[in-house]
Design an enzyme around this catalytic site. Structure first.
Site, PDB file in Angstrom:
ATOM      1  CG  HIS A 195       0.643   2.039  -9.331  1.00  0.00           C
ATOM      2  ND1 HIS A 195       0.261   1.648  -8.063  1.00  0.00           N
ATOM      3  CD2 HIS A 195      -0.350   2.867  -9.778  1.00  0.00           C
ATOM      4  CE1 HIS A 195      -0.906   2.205  -7.755  1.00  0.00           C
ATOM      5  NE2 HIS A 195      -1.286   2.941  -8.769  1.00  0.00           N
ATOM      6  CD1 TRP A 200     -12.025  -5.148 -10.489  1.00  0.00           C
ATOM      7  CD2 TRP A 200     -11.142  -4.419 -12.411  1.00  0.00           C
ATOM      8  NE1 TRP A 200     -11.332  -6.200 -11.061  1.00  0.00           N
ATOM      9  CE2 TRP A 200     -10.785  -5.792 -12.240  1.00  0.00           C
ATOM     10  CE3 TRP A 200     -10.705  -3.750 -13.562  1.00  0.00           C
ATOM     11  CZ2 TRP A 200     -10.013  -6.486 -13.172  1.00  0.00           C
ATOM     12  CZ3 TRP A 200      -9.941  -4.441 -14.495  1.00  0.00           C
ATOM     13  CH2 TRP A 200      -9.603  -5.791 -14.291  1.00  0.00           C
ATOM     14  CG  ASP A 244      -2.047   0.975   1.134  1.00  0.00           C
ATOM     15  OD1 ASP A 244      -2.340   1.439   0.013  1.00  0.00           O
ATOM     16  OD2 ASP A 244      -2.641   1.295   2.179  1.00  0.00           O
ATOM     17  CB  SER A 259      -8.516  -5.484  -3.997  1.00  0.00           C
ATOM     18  OG  SER A 259      -9.076  -4.212  -4.292  1.00  0.00           O
ATOM     19  CB  THR A 260     -12.740  -7.797  -6.164  1.00  0.00           C
ATOM     20  OG1 THR A 260     -12.856  -7.694  -4.730  1.00  0.00           O
ATOM     21  CG2 THR A 260     -12.319  -9.217  -6.517  1.00  0.00           C
ATOM     22  CD  GLU A 261     -13.134  -4.978  -2.776  1.00  0.00           C
ATOM     23  OE1 GLU A 261     -14.053  -5.817  -2.668  1.00  0.00           O
ATOM     24  OE2 GLU A 261     -11.924  -5.266  -2.631  1.00  0.00           O
ATOM     25  CG  LEU A 273       9.528 -17.407  -1.942  1.00  0.00           C
ATOM     26  CD1 LEU A 273       9.113 -17.450  -0.479  1.00  0.00           C
ATOM     27  CD2 LEU A 273      10.114 -16.047  -2.293  1.00  0.00           C
ATOM     28  CG  LEU A 327      -7.232  -7.505   8.162  1.00  0.00           C
ATOM     29  CD1 LEU A 327      -7.911  -8.792   8.626  1.00  0.00           C
ATOM     30  CD2 LEU A 327      -5.716  -7.675   8.172  1.00  0.00           C
ATOM     31  CG  ASN A 375       2.639   1.308  -5.085  1.00  0.00           C
ATOM     32  OD1 ASN A 375       3.566   1.142  -4.313  1.00  0.00           O
ATOM     33  ND2 ASN A 375       2.103   0.309  -5.773  1.00  0.00           N
ATOM     34  N   GLY A 376       0.688   5.339  -4.714  1.00  0.00           N
ATOM     35  CA  GLY A 376       0.236   6.634  -5.213  1.00  0.00           C
ATOM     36  C   GLY A 376       0.643   7.781  -4.310  1.00  0.00           C
ATOM     37  NE  ARG A 377      -1.726   6.394   0.608  1.00  0.00           N
ATOM     38  CZ  ARG A 377      -1.991   5.529   1.577  1.00  0.00           C
ATOM     39  NH1 ARG A 377      -2.076   5.956   2.828  1.00  0.00           N
ATOM     40  NH2 ARG A 377      -2.141   4.256   1.315  1.00  0.00           N
TER      41      ARG A 377
END
Length: 255
Positions: free
Chosen positions: A52, A84, A35, A80-82, A146, A210, A37-39
């Protein structure tokens, strides 16, 4: 240097606490919510997409760090699915990053014996996103090092809902009984089937949630939040997270 207001306990002084790691207590599975990247880009006066792109470099650093520490499974929340809901041009850029990552990093992943996996709904991913990832999966499927899993177009609530549907269908068809539905058998119908539950969750950028990521699997995971943005993440941060993990006592509800 820009300033950020962060909850004080996130910035607690840990001077005097050793970051020397015990090789006997390395988390087998680390999951990461990447979390900020943009900021990060905004703070440097750059477009979000540059954040990104630099975040992709952090993926490589985190993978190498985890591999060198002896972590066996690394799961990265990539999209995430959100997500989009974001601007179309940003989504299109994010969908092109996997091809760039595979083109530049696949050879080293193979050399390092890393196995690539993917979880999430593949059905609506563009071909230019999915095909390079499927190539990486094929080219690394016999690797024994891994296991690097990208959660792409992934949402835990949908994953759980689909898992319930599979269980209901199995009962209706008579291939299993209601009494056979257990946490263990339910885990087998989730997209993470074949992976152990994460021992440690890392989230960057100072957010304390989360975000619909592995809600079932994270039930007893240790959570580590850091205020740094994802493009800043490096080996030292991985070591810091694992060191904090090793300072904790995991009781699983016992004493």
């Amino acid at each position: 240097m820009f300033k950020r207001v962060v909850r004080s306990w996130l910035d607690k002084d840990e001077k005097g606490q050793s970051s020397e790691l015990s090789p006997d207590n390395i988390p087998a599975h680390i999951a990461i919510i990447m979390d900020g990247n943009g900021r990060w880009a905004k703070n440097f006066g750059m477009p979000r997409v540059i954040g990104h792109q630099n975040g992709m470099k952090a993926v490589k650093r985190a993978t190498i760090a985890a591999d060198e520490l002896g972590v066996k499974y690394l799961t990265m929340y990539a999209f995430s699915t959100e997500n989009w809901k974001r601007p179309k041009d940003e989504v299109e850029f994010l969908m092109k990053l996997p091809a760039e990552f595979v083109a530049t990093e696949l050879d080293e992943l193979v050399e390092r014996n890393v196995q690539v996996r993917l979880m999430g709904d593949r059905s609506i991913l563009p071909a230019y996103t999915l095909e390079p990832l499927e190539k990486a999966i094929r080219d690394t499927e016999h690797n024994t090092g891994l296991v690097l899993t990208f959660a792409l177009n992934y949402g835990s609530r949908i994953e759980i809902t689909e898992g319930v549907k599979k269980m209901v269908q199995a009962v209706q068809e008579g291939s299993m009984s209601v009494d056979e539905i257990t946490p263990e058998t339910f885990g087998e119908v989730l997209q993470s089937s074949g992976l152990p539950d994460p021992d440690l969750l890392i989230r960057t950028s100072g957010e304390l949630r989360l975000s619909n990521f592995m809600l079932w699997q994270l039930a007893y995971s240790e959570l580590w939040f850091t205020p740094i943005y994802w493009p800043e993440f490096d080996k030292e941060h991985m070591i810091e997270a694992v060191a904090e993990y090793q300072r904790r006592i995991r009781r699983y509800g016992g004493l």
